[in-house]
Design an enzyme around this catalytic site. Structure first.
Site, PDB file in Angstrom:
ATOM      1  CB  CYS A  71      -0.988   0.051   1.125  1.00 45.08           C
ATOM      2  SG  CYS A  71      -2.173  -1.414   1.074  1.00 45.08           S
ATOM      3  CG  HIS A  88     -12.237   9.426 -11.654  1.00 45.67           C
ATOM      4  ND1 HIS A  88     -13.532   9.302 -11.067  1.00 45.67           N
ATOM      5  CD2 HIS A  88     -11.983   8.497 -12.173  1.00 45.67           C
ATOM      6  CE1 HIS A  88     -13.947   8.350 -11.675  1.00 45.67           C
ATOM      7  NE2 HIS A  88     -13.095   7.540 -12.478  1.00 45.67           N
ATOM      8  CD  GLU A 148      -8.081   1.310   1.968  1.00 48.08           C
ATOM      9  OE1 GLU A 148      -7.558  -0.069   1.617  1.00 48.08           O
ATOM     10  OE2 GLU A 148      -7.714   1.913   2.775  1.00 48.08           O
TER      11      GLU A 148
END
EC number: 4.-.-.-
Length: 128
Positions: free
Chosen positions: A26, A70, A115
């Site tokens: 991550c 985005h 997530e």
């Protein structure tokens, strides 16, 4: 006994992030389709039985998520000094939405950020 209604909306947005200092994958840039739930407590209902219109919550959430959707979250001012973890995103959304939605008898009670469908974080604030 005081009656409370809790209304919620669930939505999503897509964004990338990386976790600085994380000892694993991550730490590299990657993306998620973040799942969001916003819960709002209402102390009373209006004359037709609504605490807060779902549309009002959805409009506020959409407004705030436009600034995240985005994007690489690490590049946004809100996350310059903190990692864009689920926990920190939930806190950010809670605070931003509270500015918009909180009114007499209406309060954002908690925000959930996931997530993945099976892993996420809630954020809320309690009175001392």
């Amino acid at each position: 006994m005081k009656e409370i209604h809790e209304i919620y909306v669930k939505t999503h947005f897509s964004a990338a992030h990386c976790l600085e200092g994380y000892p694993g994958d991550c730490a590299r840039l990657h993306g998620h389709n973040w799942i969001i739930e916003v819960h709002v407590r209402c102390e009373r209902l209006n004359e037709i039985g609504i605490g807060i219109d779902f549309r009002d919550i959805k409009t506020a959430v959409k407004e705030v998520l436009q600034g995240l959707d985005h994007f690489n979250l690490n590049e946004l001012p809100a996350f310059k000094s903190v990692n864009p973890t689920s926990e920190n995103i939930a806190r950010f959304l809670y605070k931003e939405l509270s500015w918009i939605l909180n009114a007499d008898g209406i309060k954002v009670s908690k925000v959930k950020v996931c997530e993945t469908p099976g892993a996420g974080a809630y954020y809320w604030e309690e009175e001392d």
